[in-house]
Design an enzyme around this catalytic site. Sequence first.
Site, short mmCIF file in Angstrom:
data_model
loop_
_atom_site.label_atom_id
_atom_site.label_comp_id
_atom_site.label_asym_id
_atom_site.label_seq_id
_atom_site.Cartn_x
_atom_site.Cartn_y
_atom_site.Cartn_z
N LYS A 275 27.36 98.46 35.33
CA LYS A 275 25.94 98.64 35.58
C LYS A 275 25.56 100.11 35.40
O LYS A 275 26.38 101.00 35.65
CB LYS A 275 25.59 98.19 37.00
N ARG A 349 28.64 83.67 38.70
CA ARG A 349 28.77 82.28 38.26
C ARG A 349 30.24 81.87 38.13
O ARG A 349 30.55 80.69 38.25
CB ARG A 349 28.02 82.08 36.94
#
Length: 496
Positions: A275, A349
Amino acid sequence: MFHIKSHAFWEEETIVIGLFHKNGPFSGVLDELDRKLDGQLSELSKEGDLSAKKKAITKVHTLGKLAVKRIYFVGLGKEKEYDFDASREAFAKVFRTVQEAKIQSVTVWLDTFTNENVDGNEAAHALAEVLPLSTYKVQDYKQRSNEPERNIHQVTVISQADEDEIRSSLTVGSAFGEGTNAARTLVNMPGNILTATELAKYSVDLAGKYGFEYEVLEKEDMEKLGMGALLAVNKGSEEPPKMIVLKYQGKEEWKDVIGLVGKGITFDTGGYSIKPKDGIVGMKTDMGGAAAVLGAMEIIGKLKPEQNVLAVIPSTDNMISGNAFKPDDVIVSLSGKTIEVLNTDAEGRLVLADGITYAKHHGADYLVDVATLTGGVIIALGTHTTGAMTNDEALFEQVLEASHECGEPIWRLPITKKDIEKVRGSKMADLNNSPGREGHAIMAGTFIGEFAEGTPWVHLDIAGTATSSKGDEFGPAGATGVMARTLAALVERFEA
């Protein structure tokens, strides 16, 4: 904390009264009070100093005319527009005001907060739920002075409604508020303090408190079972992963089990798909889904509904090291499905894939997963609405109803054949974890749905709603505890 009376004797130090906008003289409680104050309320109202405008707060001192020292009038607006949500807002505003005044004991004339839309039980629920929410304080790590904090510790409720029903509503509302605050505190905790190990300890303590069965899988257990998706995310970390399971059995038989699966990423660097510096700050909150599930279990433990509930939390942080998983890796999930990793920042996920499969192994007949999953859902729906996806209309309708009841709005996103084709579009594996930026929130939910398979399932993406950048009457900036109440309400009212 709560006391119930059928009538006020005007002896309390602080009284809270609801005020509807009406033309003409006062009636009922207000007329009685006005007479005791020699018509001063009528004068204040005529001069505009006593406002019935929605959420307006007016403090009136009795100046020795009554044993009551001060009265807080809460504007409720027009009576025909007043509903449950408006009652929550009114109580939130006044309790926040009273707390700031450092008043520790307050009496609420509950019947002045009711109308044909909101009965006494609903008003009692709203009051008790909002009290802990509106007065919540972030548990930070600053040095403290020795001066004790002055918080509201006693609320007396005046109502002529059935006392047992009012007490029951107060109990339920209070549980909902306190469970949400528990979730808030978890989300606000720094990642170096709330590791997966500490989250597991918290869960075990919760199990002991409420008599839940529990299981905590260690890394070795996961390796034996083949939880390759969760283990892949953990590969770069010094902290061991945990698969946390809590079981609440509210029926004689373990059937019609509602599985609540929460993403427990205690800090997310993004891995090698790292990030940017602005995006990495705040990633301690990436376990908001786990916190929502644990907050819901706190509520369930207190209220003991006649349902069977399974909480599953796959937990780790997502770090970078020479051993961390990489883009282009192919991993094998607990379900046996292989996954090509195209984005290591799409790690939530992956852990949910193994969490959902493990929930099914424990007998979950219905699944709801909750996760701070994608920035894409914020682009799509903003910061006030949770994104939802489903493979089952009937289950989704129950989740939607629970969210409306709790004032936590959700909006459904679609799963189309094209979306499924994209998720299954890997040349190297059964699935790929990130087909691209377009419809990213939908891609994430579609991927998770591949592991729910035929089990009724609802996905809740709380990336935009799990935190708030500024405070309001319902609490300070920071974690919101979103979906803890919705999940508990779903369980409480669930119909198989």
